[in-house]
Scaffold this motif. Sequence first.
Motif, PDB file in Angstrom:
ATOM      1  N   UNK A  14      24.649  53.086  11.518  1.00  0.00           N
ATOM      2  CA  UNK A  14      24.674  52.491  12.992  1.00  0.00           C
ATOM      3  C   UNK A  14      24.075  51.153  13.167  1.00  0.00           C
ATOM      4  N   UNK A  15      22.792  50.957  12.341  1.00  0.00           N
ATOM      5  CA  UNK A  15      21.977  49.949  12.456  1.00  0.00           C
ATOM      6  C   UNK A  15      22.795  48.778  11.742  1.00  0.00           C
ATOM      7  N   UNK A  16      23.503  48.880  10.648  1.00  0.00           N
ATOM      8  CA  UNK A  16      24.318  47.777  10.138  1.00  0.00           C
ATOM      9  C   UNK A  16      25.305  47.467  11.229  1.00  0.00           C
ATOM     10  N   UNK A  17      25.995  48.190  11.648  1.00  0.00           N
ATOM     11  CA  UNK A  17      27.231  48.296  12.472  1.00  0.00           C
ATOM     12  C   UNK A  17      26.687  47.324  13.893  1.00  0.00           C
ATOM     13  N   UNK A  18      25.636  47.815  14.309  1.00  0.00           N
ATOM     14  CA  UNK A  18      25.011  47.003  15.609  1.00  0.00           C
ATOM     15  C   UNK A  18      24.637  45.645  15.196  1.00  0.00           C
TER      16      UNK A  18
END
Length: 189
Positions: A14-18
Amino acid sequence: MSRLNSLALFTLLLSAMVYGIIEWRSALNKEENIIDDELSPDFIAETLKSDIFTDEGKLSHTIEADRMEHYSTLAMTHFELPNYTLHPKNSDQPWKLTAKEATLYKDNRVVLNHRVRLKSTDQYSLIEEIHCKYLELDLTTNIISSEQTVMVIGKDFTMYGSGLIIDLNTKQMTLTEHVRTIYKKKNDD
């Protein structure tokens, strides 16, 4: 521990996507700013009047315009409501050239658009005015050309056609396609 690993993996993804979305939007904004900078004029002049002289010190042409915008990255200058006064070689009689807008390019070529009018100031000139929608002017050679429909108004005639070439220095005009000429009857008093 399996749940903890799954939760950590999910948080990482999720952090990488954001982070990826933020970087992508940032790159788009940078591209828009670059485009905006290219389309922004380097300087603007209101109520412009400029006299241009030849290398010999003779007046070549005068330009007056309501507004002028210069774009150095595009190597062009845009004029609103330009009025050119052209002083051809071997002639004391200037020509007046007006339009709604014009663009001057670095090679001394001017493209005039919308309600273009070329007018002779010589009262004995055979051609008094020329009207068209589009005209190109070479300020170096004083040659005017247009592939558009033109109307030529003379002393006792009005001529319609297209494909115009005028050399203001030699006062020669060529009309590529002649459509019709209307002659006016002279009034003998």
